[in-house]
Motif scaffolding. Sequence first.
Motif, PDB file in Angstrom:
ATOM      1  N   SER A  28      44.868  66.107  43.153  1.00 52.20           N
ATOM      2  CA  SER A  28      45.376  65.607  41.876  1.00 52.20           C
ATOM      3  C   SER A  28      46.673  66.338  41.547  1.00 52.20           C
ATOM      4  CB  SER A  28      44.344  65.855  40.775  1.00 52.20           C
ATOM      5  OG  SER A  28      44.962  65.915  39.509  1.00 52.20           O
ATOM      6  N   THR A  29      47.730  65.592  41.308  1.00 49.90           N
ATOM      7  CA  THR A  29      49.013  66.232  40.953  1.00 49.90           C
ATOM      8  C   THR A  29      48.889  66.948  39.610  1.00 49.90           C
ATOM      9  OG1 THR A  29      49.739  64.128  40.024  1.00 49.90           O
ATOM     10  CG2 THR A  29      50.456  64.629  42.273  1.00 49.90           C
ATOM     11  N   ASN A  30      48.073  66.419  38.709  1.00 50.76           N
ATOM     12  CA  ASN A  30      47.887  67.103  37.422  1.00 50.76           C
ATOM     13  C   ASN A  30      47.241  68.474  37.630  1.00 50.76           C
ATOM     14  OD1 ASN A  30      48.877  64.974  35.848  1.00 50.76           O
ATOM     15  ND2 ASN A  30      47.255  65.225  34.341  1.00 50.76           N
ATOM     16  N   ALA A  31      46.194  68.494  38.446  1.00 49.43           N
ATOM     17  CA  ALA A  31      45.494  69.768  38.673  1.00 49.43           C
ATOM     18  C   ALA A  31      46.429  70.765  39.347  1.00 49.43           C
ATOM     19  CB  ALA A  31      44.256  69.521  39.537  1.00 49.43           C
ATOM     20  N   ASP A  32      47.242  70.293  40.289  1.00 50.22           N
ATOM     21  CA  ASP A  32      48.163  71.202  40.989  1.00 50.22           C
ATOM     22  C   ASP A  32      49.162  71.841  40.023  1.00 50.22           C
ATOM     23  OD1 ASP A  32      46.921  70.526  43.315  1.00 50.22           O
ATOM     24  OD2 ASP A  32      48.534  69.248  44.081  1.00 50.22           O
ATOM     25  N   LEU A  33      49.775  71.022  39.173  1.00 42.40           N
ATOM     26  CA  LEU A  33      50.790  71.577  38.252  1.00 42.40           C
ATOM     27  C   LEU A  33      50.142  72.437  37.185  1.00 42.40           C
ATOM     28  CD1 LEU A  33      53.598  68.965  37.505  1.00 42.40           C
ATOM     29  CD2 LEU A  33      53.582  70.874  39.096  1.00 42.40           C
ATOM     30  N   ASP A  34      48.939  72.069  36.795  1.00 45.47           N
ATOM     31  CA  ASP A  34      48.226  72.855  35.785  1.00 45.47           C
ATOM     32  C   ASP A  34      47.960  74.264  36.312  1.00 45.47           C
ATOM     33  OD1 ASP A  34      47.119  73.072  33.268  1.00 45.47           O
ATOM     34  OD2 ASP A  34      45.093  72.672  34.019  1.00 45.47           O
ATOM     35  N   ARG A  35      47.627  74.351  37.594  1.00 44.09           N
ATOM     36  CA  ARG A  35      47.398  75.667  38.220  1.00 44.09           C
ATOM     37  C   ARG A  35      48.705  76.440  38.379  1.00 44.09           C
ATOM     38  NH1 ARG A  35      43.655  73.435  41.495  1.00 44.09           N
ATOM     39  NH2 ARG A  35      45.277  72.803  42.952  1.00 44.09           N
ATOM     40  N   ALA A  36      49.766  75.716  38.795  1.00 42.67           N
ATOM     41  CA  ALA A  36      51.015  76.393  39.192  1.00 42.67           C
ATOM     42  C   ALA A  36      51.821  76.903  38.001  1.00 42.67           C
ATOM     43  CB  ALA A  36      51.868  75.438  40.020  1.00 42.67           C
ATOM     44  N   ARG A  37      51.730  76.210  36.860  1.00 48.63           N
ATOM     45  CA  ARG A  37      52.569  76.552  35.707  1.00 48.63           C
ATOM     46  C   ARG A  37      54.017  76.813  36.124  1.00 48.63           C
ATOM     47  NH1 ARG A  37      48.471  78.191  31.984  1.00 48.63           N
ATOM     48  NH2 ARG A  37      47.030  76.479  32.289  1.00 48.63           N
ATOM     49  N   PRO A  38      54.683  75.806  36.649  1.00 45.53           N
ATOM     50  CA  PRO A  38      56.047  75.973  37.164  1.00 45.53           C
ATOM     51  C   PRO A  38      57.067  75.981  36.021  1.00 45.53           C
ATOM     52  CG  PRO A  38      55.393  73.701  37.300  1.00 45.53           C
ATOM     53  CD  PRO A  38      54.232  74.432  36.694  1.00 45.53           C
ATOM     54  N   PRO A  39      58.350  76.035  36.333  1.00 46.57           N
ATOM     55  CA  PRO A  39      59.362  75.960  35.278  1.00 46.57           C
ATOM     56  C   PRO A  39      59.291  74.628  34.522  1.00 46.57           C
ATOM     57  CG  PRO A  39      60.359  76.700  37.333  1.00 46.57           C
ATOM     58  CD  PRO A  39      58.952  76.294  37.662  1.00 46.57           C
ATOM     59  N   ASP A  40      59.777  74.673  33.297  1.00 47.50           N
ATOM     60  CA  ASP A  40      59.899  73.478  32.466  1.00 47.50           C
ATOM     61  C   ASP A  40      60.557  72.340  33.275  1.00 47.50           C
ATOM     62  OD1 ASP A  40      60.221  71.863  30.158  1.00 47.50           O
ATOM     63  OD2 ASP A  40      62.230  72.679  29.817  1.00 47.50           O
ATOM     64  N   ARG A  41      60.059  71.129  33.127  1.00 45.64           N
ATOM     65  CA  ARG A  41      60.603  69.922  33.772  1.00 45.64           C
ATOM     66  C   ARG A  41      60.537  69.987  35.305  1.00 45.64           C
ATOM     67  NH1 ARG A  41      65.756  69.061  29.805  1.00 45.64           N
ATOM     68  NH2 ARG A  41      64.736  67.740  28.273  1.00 45.64           N
ATOM     69  N   THR A  42      59.384  70.408  35.804  1.00 45.14           N
ATOM     70  CA  THR A  42      59.149  70.364  37.252  1.00 45.14           C
ATOM     71  C   THR A  42      58.301  69.131  37.565  1.00 45.14           C
ATOM     72  OG1 THR A  42      59.243  72.758  37.486  1.00 45.14           O
ATOM     73  CG2 THR A  42      58.042  71.557  39.189  1.00 45.14           C
ATOM     74  N   VAL A  43      58.669  68.422  38.625  1.00 41.22           N
ATOM     75  CA  VAL A  43      58.004  67.162  38.974  1.00 41.22           C
ATOM     76  C   VAL A  43      57.238  67.314  40.281  1.00 41.22           C
ATOM     77  CG1 VAL A  43      58.360  64.706  39.490  1.00 41.22           C
ATOM     78  CG2 VAL A  43      59.927  65.898  37.928  1.00 41.22           C
ATOM     79  N   LEU A  44      56.027  66.784  40.314  1.00 42.98           N
ATOM     80  CA  LEU A  44      55.245  66.711  41.551  1.00 42.98           C
ATOM     81  C   LEU A  44      54.796  65.261  41.749  1.00 42.98           C
ATOM     82  CD1 LEU A  44      53.818  68.062  43.962  1.00 42.98           C
ATOM     83  CD2 LEU A  44      51.863  68.473  42.452  1.00 42.98           C
ATOM     84  N   ILE A  45      55.109  64.721  42.935  1.00 39.33           N
ATOM     85  CA  ILE A  45      54.722  63.336  43.257  1.00 39.33           C
ATOM     86  C   ILE A  45      53.854  63.368  44.519  1.00 39.33           C
ATOM     87  CG2 ILE A  45      55.570  61.032  43.886  1.00 39.33           C
ATOM     88  CD1 ILE A  45      58.196  61.684  42.516  1.00 39.33           C
ATOM     89  N   VAL A 134      51.110  69.234  31.049  1.00 37.90           N
ATOM     90  CA  VAL A 134      51.271  68.499  32.303  1.00 37.90           C
ATOM     91  C   VAL A 134      51.056  67.027  31.967  1.00 37.90           C
ATOM     92  CG1 VAL A 134      50.380  68.056  34.610  1.00 37.90           C
ATOM     93  CG2 VAL A 134      50.433  70.397  33.724  1.00 37.90           C
ATOM     94  N   LEU A 135      52.096  66.240  32.193  1.00 37.63           N
ATOM     95  CA  LEU A 135      52.025  64.813  31.892  1.00 37.63           C
ATOM     96  C   LEU A 135      51.857  64.071  33.213  1.00 37.63           C
ATOM     97  CD1 LEU A 135      52.398  62.797  29.518  1.00 37.63           C
ATOM     98  CD2 LEU A 135      54.793  62.623  30.199  1.00 37.63           C
ATOM     99  N   GLY A 136      50.707  63.432  33.385  1.00 40.35           N
ATOM    100  CA  GLY A 136      50.414  62.740  34.639  1.00 40.35           C
ATOM    101  C   GLY A 136      50.446  61.236  34.455  1.00 40.35           C
ATOM    102  N   ILE A 137      51.097  60.561  35.383  1.00 40.91           N
ATOM    103  CA  ILE A 137      51.248  59.109  35.278  1.00 40.91           C
ATOM    104  C   ILE A 137      50.844  58.468  36.600  1.00 40.91           C
ATOM    105  CG2 ILE A 137      52.900  57.231  34.927  1.00 40.91           C
ATOM    106  CD1 ILE A 137      54.620  59.213  33.332  1.00 40.91           C
ATOM    107  N   GLY A 138      49.966  57.495  36.515  1.00 42.86           N
ATOM    108  CA  GLY A 138      49.593  56.724  37.701  1.00 42.86           C
ATOM    109  C   GLY A 138      50.021  55.281  37.488  1.00 42.86           C
ATOM    110  N   LEU A 139      50.895  54.770  38.364  1.00 36.18           N
ATOM    111  CA  LEU A 139      51.382  53.392  38.245  1.00 36.18           C
ATOM    112  C   LEU A 139      50.929  52.616  39.478  1.00 36.18           C
ATOM    113  CD1 LEU A 139      53.211  51.153  37.009  1.00 36.18           C
ATOM    114  CD2 LEU A 139      55.158  52.252  38.133  1.00 36.18           C
TER     115      LEU A 139
END
Length: 259
Positions: A28-45, A134-139
């Motif tokens: 899950s990209t949401n779970a990954d970014l939630d764990r990583a706490r990267p810099p503001d405006r970091t994108v994971l696809i 973490v804002l997650g979007i599935g399209l």
Amino acid sequence: MDAEQLAQRLTQPNGPYAGLTVVDSTKSTNADLDRARPPDRTVLIARQQTAGEGRRARSWSSPPGGLYVSIYYAPGVPAHRWPWLTLLAGVALVNVARSTGVDAVLKWPNDLLLGPNRKKGAGVLATTSEKGVVLGIGLNVQPVQAELAPGGLAPTSLAEEGANELDLTELATRLLLELDKWEAPWRAADGDPFASGLHEEYRGLCETLGQEVRVELINGSFEGIARYLETDGTLVVRDVDGHDRSVPAGDVVHLRTAT
Ligand code: BTN
């Protein structure tokens, strides 16, 4: 999906994002970014997710062919205004879908409804921590096998609705630029949805407002007319007894357009 092209067009100094990574597969990209706490405006696809997360502890079907993107925001605006990020994601989704020639509207708070049958083409899931969201979007771009969403909402995809653009690199670019188009002024206005114009844009795209709806809560449901949004994005529904009830969370089912 062309990761290099995306990074070049969307990350600093050419674009608004601090970093952008594309992975072939993750849970899950949401779970990954939630764990990583990267810099503001970091994108994971991700090209696919093996344990995509949906709202209210449901799963999100994420086979190859769809767009699965999460962005970490530390917006520096008052936390009570953060929920507007999820409404903002809905605005971006409608505008991207419309840019491909598909009829699109929103069901509060951020379900993307596509085509004459108003099927669900995308969803948004936000995970909030102390510092940010973490804002997650599935399209759904290509057809997916997914369960009916609450209220019997059937899944659909851009392909099934006849979109004139299905290229994932192009769609990801449009989505991330459209998010920035609304997030930057919202942030500059200290998260104020009115001053930034976000509230007005959202109102124009959300088919729930003015509709007869059923609100499904954890411990029951009620019917009424969806009237307006409070400043934190909460929906206010007037029930059959004439009482205005705030709906901070819960599933809303459109019954028919109110006249
Ligand atoms: C919904 O239930 O409507 C929300 C679905 C959100 C799915 C997206 S896909 C990218 C991100 N990663 C996840 O695990 N979930 C969100």
